[in-house]
Write an enzyme that holds these catalytic residues in place. Structure first.
Site, PDB file in Angstrom:
ATOM      1  N   LYS A   3       0.839  -1.205   0.000  1.00 41.32           N
ATOM      2  CA  LYS A   3       0.000   0.000   0.000  1.00 41.32           C
ATOM      3  C   LYS A   3       0.874   1.256   0.000  1.00 41.32           C
ATOM      4  CE  LYS A   3      -0.400  -0.441   5.049  1.00 41.32           C
ATOM      5  NZ  LYS A   3      -1.276  -0.925   6.140  1.00 41.32           N
ATOM      6  N   ARG A  56     -10.880  -0.297  14.620  1.00 37.10           N
ATOM      7  CA  ARG A  56     -10.670   0.442  13.386  1.00 37.10           C
ATOM      8  C   ARG A  56     -11.572  -0.204  12.335  1.00 37.10           C
ATOM      9  NH1 ARG A  56      -4.749   1.176  10.536  1.00 37.10           N
ATOM     10  NH2 ARG A  56      -5.147  -0.984   9.983  1.00 37.10           N
ATOM     11  N   TYR A  66      14.294  30.607   9.155  1.00 37.22           N
ATOM     12  CA  TYR A  66      12.997  31.222   9.460  1.00 37.22           C
ATOM     13  C   TYR A  66      12.755  31.275  10.962  1.00 37.22           C
ATOM     14  CZ  TYR A  66      11.329  31.035   4.617  1.00 37.22           C
ATOM     15  OH  TYR A  66      11.148  31.225   3.270  1.00 37.22           O
ATOM     16  N   MET A  71      11.173  24.933   3.036  1.00 36.84           N
ATOM     17  CA  MET A  71      10.489  24.119   2.027  1.00 36.84           C
ATOM     18  C   MET A  71      11.463  23.326   1.162  1.00 36.84           C
ATOM     19  SD  MET A  71       7.815  25.264  -0.954  1.00 36.84           S
ATOM     20  CE  MET A  71       6.691  26.123   0.125  1.00 36.84           C
TER      21      MET A  71
HETATM   22  C1  LIG Z   1      -0.527  -1.841   6.876  1.00 37.36           C
HETATM   23  C2  LIG Z   1      -1.103  -3.113   7.335  1.00 37.36           C
HETATM   24  C3  LIG Z   1      -0.272  -4.245   7.500  1.00 37.36           C
HETATM   25  C4  LIG Z   1       1.237  -4.163   7.443  1.00 37.36           C
HETATM   26  O1  LIG Z   1       1.635  -3.603   8.670  1.00 37.36           O
HETATM   27  P1  LIG Z   1       3.177  -3.370   9.066  1.00 37.36           P
HETATM   28  O2  LIG Z   1       3.087  -2.883  10.457  1.00 37.36           O
HETATM   29  O3  LIG Z   1       3.703  -2.354   8.134  1.00 37.36           O
HETATM   30  O4  LIG Z   1       3.866  -4.671   8.941  1.00 37.36           O
HETATM   31  C5  LIG Z   1      -0.880  -5.454   7.785  1.00 37.36           C
HETATM   32  N1  LIG Z   1      -2.229  -5.542   7.927  1.00 37.36           N
HETATM   33  C6  LIG Z   1      -3.051  -4.471   7.828  1.00 37.36           C
HETATM   34  C7  LIG Z   1      -4.503  -4.638   8.035  1.00 37.36           C
HETATM   35  C8  LIG Z   1      -2.513  -3.220   7.542  1.00 37.36           C
HETATM   36  O5  LIG Z   1      -3.314  -2.155   7.452  1.00 37.36           O
END
Ligand SMILES: *Cc1c(COP(=O)(O)O)cnc(C)c1O
Length: 377
Positions: free
Chosen positions: A42, A145, A267, A320
């Protein structure tokens, strides 16, 4: 001409696909041959790059992938098709988006179903279109979640026709505190997941993310879903990672300036030099995802780099497109030299700590202006 096609790019990101594959193998060795190691790709493979990562994982035998968004799944399917791998599965973690149902069978994506309305929509869509693509069921075991509640899962499991209609191929849950091995929620989630698994005895089961793999074999079930560890992240919060470094960021010095003691830098004039200093300006800033929270201000240190084996601290606010580091103690520092900002000497975990965040966020923020070099794979 883009910056990345210049002979000397201002900042270079080197991505080591051999290290990535070695990390995957470390995990595969941990879980043993009977447990499948999926690839979690992802968010552009955690900022490392979807296509090169997917190709490297494929070449190492990975056949099951997880993305978050359906669009990422469409992109990944194109990569897998180009590699002639129809024998691959893509699960979409964020589930079924209303209106996007058709994309799932067309691109052979499996939604991870995490609520009863989603299951109802999916089952109706499957029945209507006779779509043959399967889905995963996500049950929440304590994170609150994504996922059915335990009560919903029990009721759903009791309805054999509903289960049949959803075309399930995997049951999964996600750990909230796996990076804290002694956290009591781990044992509770494990016990709840065992109950869930018993409700769907015919389905392969998956609980562990990267850190979950390291909690031990009782967390492995049939398939593990490591993301961050494969990309060189930490597996236990606050401890050095056993994983190899995948991402290395180097920035060239664009200018060196001598600045008198008592002068302020950057800054907001939040940093005052205590000694006559040599400052090196680097062509990296928060627009490159190098977070401003890594600035130094009012004497509180920020992020650090390494030049010629010496630590060089950031001075003042990261802006930036530029940041300054103190190279007073590195007399051989020259305009054009490369300073490591992330890598072996400056770990991504250290950078994350200096920025007040986690390695996941540092990686997924890696900028688009860097020249990207992929090694190995
Ligand atoms: C992102 C995610 C993972 C991978 O998690 P890591 O901590 O990066 O190994 C596995 N399962 C779900 C549901 C996730 O959202």
């Amino acid at each position: 001409m883009t910056e990345t096609s210049l002979p000397v790019p201002p900042a270079r990101l080197t991505l080591d696909l051999d290290a990535l594959v070695a990390n995957r193998r470390t995990i595969a060795a941990r879980v043993g041959g009977s447990v499948e190691v999926a690839g979690v790709v992802k968010a552009d493979a955690y900022g490392i790059g979807l296509e090169p990562v997917a190709r490297a994982l494929l070449a190492d035998g990975c056949r099951t992938f997880f993305v978050a968004h359906v669009g990422e799944g469409v992109e990944l399917r194109a990569v897998l098709d180009a590699a002639h791998r129809p024998d691959t599965r893509i699960f979409v973690l964020n589930g079924l988006t209303p209106g996007n149902e058709c994309a799932y069978p067309v691109h052979r994506l499996s939604p991870v179903l995490g609520s009863l309305p989603e299951i109802a929509d999916w089952s109706a869509f499957r029945a209507e279109t006779r779509a043959m693509v399967g889905a995963a069921l996500h049950v929440d075991t304590g994170m609150n979640r994504h996922g059915l509640t335990l009560a919903e899962a029990r009721a759903f499991a009791a309805d054999a026709r509903a289960v049949e209609a959803a075309g399930l191929v995997l049951v999964m849950s996600h750990l909230a505190c796996a990076d804290e091995p002694r956290h009591p929620l781990n044992a509770l989630q494990l016990a709840r997941f065992r109950e869930i698994r018993a409700l769907f005895p015919a389905l392969p089961a998956s609980l562990a993310n990267s850190s979950g793999v390291f909690l031990g074999p009782d967390h492995h079930f049939d398939l593990v879903r490591p993301g961050i560890a494969v990309y060189g992240g930490a597996v236990v919060s606050g401890e050095p990672t056993p994983m190899r470094v995948v991402a290395r960021l180097e920035a060239r010095i664009v200018q060196i300036r001598e600045v008198a003691a008592g002068e302020t830098v950057g800054y907001g004039a939040r940093e005052t030099l205590r000694r006559p200093s040599r400052l090196a300006l680097l062509s990296v800033g928060y627009a490159d995802g190098f977070h401003r929270t890594g600035s130094s201000a009012d004497g509180a240190p920020g992020t650090r780099g390494v030049l010629h084996g010496r630590v060089v601290p950031v001075v003042g606010r990261i802006s930036m497109d530029l940041m300054a580091v103190d190279v007073t103690d590195v007399p051989q520092a020259r305009r054009g030299d490369a300073i490591e900002l992330i890598g072996e000497a400056v770990t991504i975990q250290a950078v994350a700590a200096w920025m007040g965040t986690i390695d996941y966020e540092v990686l997924t923020s890696l900028g688009r202006r860097y020249e990207r070099i992929y090694r190995g794979g």
